[in-house]
Scaffold this active site. Structure first.
Site, PDB file in Angstrom:
ATOM      1  N   ASN A   1      -1.308  57.286  -5.210  1.00  0.00           N
ATOM      2  CA  ASN A   1      -0.198  57.767  -4.380  1.00  0.00           C
ATOM      3  C   ASN A   1       0.941  58.207  -5.310  1.00  0.00           C
ATOM      4  O   ASN A   1       1.571  57.373  -5.962  1.00  0.00           O
ATOM      5  CB  ASN A   1       0.246  56.613  -3.459  1.00  0.00           C
TER       6      ASN A   1
ATOM      7  N   CYS B   1       8.102  59.877   0.296  1.00  0.00           N
ATOM      8  CA  CYS B   1       6.859  60.645   0.196  1.00  0.00           C
ATOM      9  C   CYS B   1       6.865  61.911   1.058  1.00  0.00           C
ATOM     10  O   CYS B   1       6.006  62.775   0.907  1.00  0.00           O
ATOM     11  CB  CYS B   1       5.673  59.760   0.574  1.00  0.00           C
TER      12      CYS B   1
ATOM     13  N   HIS C   1      -0.300  63.602   3.074  1.00  0.00           N
ATOM     14  CA  HIS C   1       0.191  62.770   1.964  1.00  0.00           C
ATOM     15  C   HIS C   1      -0.960  61.870   1.516  1.00  0.00           C
ATOM     16  O   HIS C   1      -1.637  61.242   2.339  1.00  0.00           O
ATOM     17  CB  HIS C   1       1.380  61.943   2.450  1.00  0.00           C
TER      18      HIS C   1
HETATM   19  O1  UT7 Z   1       3.368  56.470   0.494  1.00  0.00           O
HETATM   20  C1  UT7 Z   1       3.503  55.649   1.603  1.00  0.00           C
HETATM   21  C2  UT7 Z   1       3.472  54.267   1.224  1.00  0.00           C
HETATM   22  N1  UT7 Z   1       2.360  53.428   1.333  1.00  0.00           N
HETATM   23  C3  UT7 Z   1       1.262  53.439   2.097  1.00  0.00           C
HETATM   24  O2  UT7 Z   1       0.902  54.361   2.758  1.00  0.00           O
HETATM   25  C4  UT7 Z   1       0.468  52.200   2.144  1.00  0.00           C
HETATM   26  C5  UT7 Z   1       0.011  51.841   3.536  1.00  0.00           C
HETATM   27  N2  UT7 Z   1      -0.746  50.601   3.543  1.00  0.00           N
HETATM   28  C6  UT7 Z   1      -1.967  50.470   2.990  1.00  0.00           C
HETATM   29  O3  UT7 Z   1      -2.508  51.428   2.485  1.00  0.00           O
HETATM   30  C7  UT7 Z   1      -2.668  49.133   3.087  1.00  0.00           C
HETATM   31  O4  UT7 Z   1      -1.949  48.291   3.955  1.00  0.00           O
HETATM   32  C8  UT7 Z   1      -2.799  48.444   1.691  1.00  0.00           C
HETATM   33  C9  UT7 Z   1      -3.780  49.222   0.827  1.00  0.00           C
HETATM   34  C10 UT7 Z   1      -1.443  48.369   1.007  1.00  0.00           C
HETATM   35  C11 UT7 Z   1      -3.332  47.023   1.875  1.00  0.00           C
HETATM   36  O5  UT7 Z   1      -4.596  47.057   2.525  1.00  0.00           O
HETATM   37  P1  UT7 Z   1      -4.964  45.952   3.617  1.00  0.00           P
HETATM   38  O6  UT7 Z   1      -6.349  46.196   4.031  1.00  0.00           O
HETATM   39  O7  UT7 Z   1      -3.884  46.026   4.671  1.00  0.00           O
HETATM   40  O8  UT7 Z   1      -4.885  44.610   2.781  1.00  0.00           O
HETATM   41  P2  UT7 Z   1      -3.954  43.353   3.014  1.00  0.00           P
HETATM   42  O9  UT7 Z   1      -2.558  43.650   2.564  1.00  0.00           O
HETATM   43  O10 UT7 Z   1      -4.136  42.863   4.413  1.00  0.00           O
HETATM   44  O11 UT7 Z   1      -4.588  42.310   2.033  1.00  0.00           O
HETATM   45  C12 UT7 Z   1      -5.902  41.779   2.232  1.00  0.00           C
HETATM   46  C13 UT7 Z   1      -6.198  40.828   1.115  1.00  0.00           C
HETATM   47  C14 UT7 Z   1      -5.098  39.793   0.864  1.00  0.00           C
HETATM   48  O12 UT7 Z   1      -5.740  38.590   0.528  1.00  0.00           O
HETATM   49  P3  UT7 Z   1      -5.818  37.390   1.593  1.00  0.00           P
HETATM   50  O13 UT7 Z   1      -4.396  37.078   1.931  1.00  0.00           O
HETATM   51  O14 UT7 Z   1      -6.571  37.958   2.758  1.00  0.00           O
HETATM   52  O15 UT7 Z   1      -6.530  36.322   0.852  1.00  0.00           O
HETATM   53  C15 UT7 Z   1      -4.400  40.323  -0.356  1.00  0.00           C
HETATM   54  O16 UT7 Z   1      -3.806  39.286  -1.129  1.00  0.00           O
HETATM   55  O17 UT7 Z   1      -6.344  41.543  -0.110  1.00  0.00           O
HETATM   56  C16 UT7 Z   1      -5.533  40.942  -1.116  1.00  0.00           C
HETATM   57  N3  UT7 Z   1      -5.092  41.990  -2.020  1.00  0.00           N
HETATM   58  C17 UT7 Z   1      -5.760  42.341  -3.125  1.00  0.00           C
HETATM   59  N4  UT7 Z   1      -6.882  41.870  -3.662  1.00  0.00           N
HETATM   60  C18 UT7 Z   1      -7.318  42.448  -4.795  1.00  0.00           C
HETATM   61  C19 UT7 Z   1      -4.001  42.778  -1.898  1.00  0.00           C
HETATM   62  N5  UT7 Z   1      -3.952  43.639  -2.939  1.00  0.00           N
HETATM   63  C20 UT7 Z   1      -5.028  43.381  -3.706  1.00  0.00           C
HETATM   64  C21 UT7 Z   1      -5.529  43.937  -4.896  1.00  0.00           C
HETATM   65  N6  UT7 Z   1      -6.660  43.452  -5.403  1.00  0.00           N
HETATM   66  N7  UT7 Z   1      -4.901  44.958  -5.521  1.00  0.00           N
END
Ligand code: UT7
Length: 324
Positions: A281, A114, A251
């Site tokens: 993204n 990215c 980004h």
């Molecule tokens: O270009 C550079 C690359 N990427 C990035 O910059 C991404 C950087 N990271 C992020 O933006 C965030 O970490 C994410 C958006 C990827 C994730 O957000 P988060 O607040 O850290 O969520 P999490 O991974 O801690 O997940 C929380 C919950 C989980 O459920 P449990 O285990 O708490 O029951 C996930 O399974 O949300 C669940 N979850 C979803 N639920 C509905 C994860 N993805 C989804 C989804 N829909 N798409």
């Protein structure tokens, strides 16, 4: 050293625009989750007859037309992609070179995820000091073909887009790339990967699907630490205060990351350009797509001071200070 400026910028997004509510039901996601965790509402997805090169060619042709530079005058086609046409040869840059008729150019890809456009325009600036020829920098990504569409943690985050910029010597010695910081922190090389390269033995490659693996929390933590540090260093190194900057163009990965950076500086989010809601993204295309979007919205005027800041797999990160 003379200054190098972005004489023209353009972008291309596929026609197919998909809202969170129209994602496959099996993902068990929701508009509410995606918007509240990322700020994303829409993404564009490439059609079967589109490829990273066709999208890059569309953006490049438009940027060339706007710049008035004939394709045969281009000395280098530098292309950033995470999702090349071929894996890994020939370079997508060579495919784009042929498509636009830049027959006197050297063409090659850079892999900086990215941060690819941030790296690319700085490399172009340095190369131009020696070879003084117009340079085309392209960023093109079909992330929808690299994600696992059964993994809701990643597939909802990405979109497809391309963008291109023509770089020329500054017309007044003021407009252009003033400074850049390019860095890599390879201690994080495993937190964001797409497997399937030649490190994988042939025996394991059978039935292997190209897919993004991401430790979202690790990337998030890295981003909220490094974005403010890159901005601050660009300001300090150039004796500028935040108030003297017209726009931060980060980004576009996650609205929450951008909001966190704004709060670290104690400034309103409106000082940061944000369009992640419309495109998701788009990896290395996101910063030039944002710049083109800003130009189309009439938000950029010559003389504006802009800081771009990117981060991604590698982990790569960096930024550019640009006088528009
Ligand atoms: O270009 C550079 C690359 N990427 C990035 O910059 C991404 C950087 N990271 C992020 O933006 C965030 O970490 C994410 C958006 C990827 C994730 O957000 P988060 O607040 O850290 O969520 P999490 O991974 O801690 O997940 C929380 C919950 C989980 O459920 P449990 O285990 O708490 O029951 C996930 O399974 O949300 C669940 N979850 C979803 N639920 C509905 C994860 N993805 C989804 C989804 N829909 N798409």
């Amino acid at each position: 050293m003379f200054r190098v400026y972005l004489a023209a910028i353009s972008s291309y997004v596929p026609e197919n625009r998909v809202h969170n509510n129209d994602l496959p039901l099996e993902l068990e996601t929701s508009d509410e989750w995606i918007v509240s965790h990322t700020g994303i509402s829409w993404r564009h997805l490439a059609a079967d007859d589109e490829s990273p090169s066709t999208m890059g060619i569309a953006a490049a042709k438009d940027a060339l037309t706007k710049s008035g530079v004939p394709p045969e005058d281009i000395g280098m086609v530098l292309l950033s992609t995470t999702t090349p046409d071929f894996a890994p040869i020939p370079s997508t840059a060579c495919v784009v070179q042929e498509g636009i008729g830049a027959k006197n150019a050297v063409a090659f890809d850079i892999t900086a995820a990215c941060t690819g456009f941030v790296y690319g325009i700085e490399l172009a600036r340095c190369y131009m000091q020696v070879h003084n020829k117009p340079i085309l920098v392209v960023a093109t990504e079909i992330m929808s073909r690299a994600v696992d569409w059964s993994d809701r943690k990643t597939c909802v985050l990405f979109g497809d887009a391309a963008a291109a910029a023509v770089l020329l010597p500054s017309p007044d010695g003021v407009r252009g790339i003033v400074d850049s910081i390019l860095l890599s922190d390879s201690s994080g090389k495993d937190v964001l990967t797409i497997e399937g390269g030649c490190r994988t033995p042939t025996s394991r490659k059978e039935n292997m699907q190209l897919k993004v693996y991401m430790d979202g929390t690790a990337v998030f933590t890295f981003a909220i630490r490094t974005i403010p540090s890159i901005i601050q260093k660009l300001l300090d190194d150039n004796n500028l205060t935040f108030d003297e900057i017209d726009w931060i163009v980060p980004h576009q990965a996650n609205y929450r990351i951008i909001r966190s950076a704004a709060s670290r500086f104690g400034v309103p989010e409106s000082r940061f350009f944000i369009n992640v809601q419309n495109y998701a993204n788009t990896a290395s295309a996101s910063i030039p797509l944002a710049l083109h979007d800003m130009e189309q919205q009439g938000l950029l005027k010559p003389g504006d001071k802009i800081v771009t800041v990117g981060f991604g797999a590698g982990l790569s990160y960096g930024g550019n200070l640009i006088i528009w």
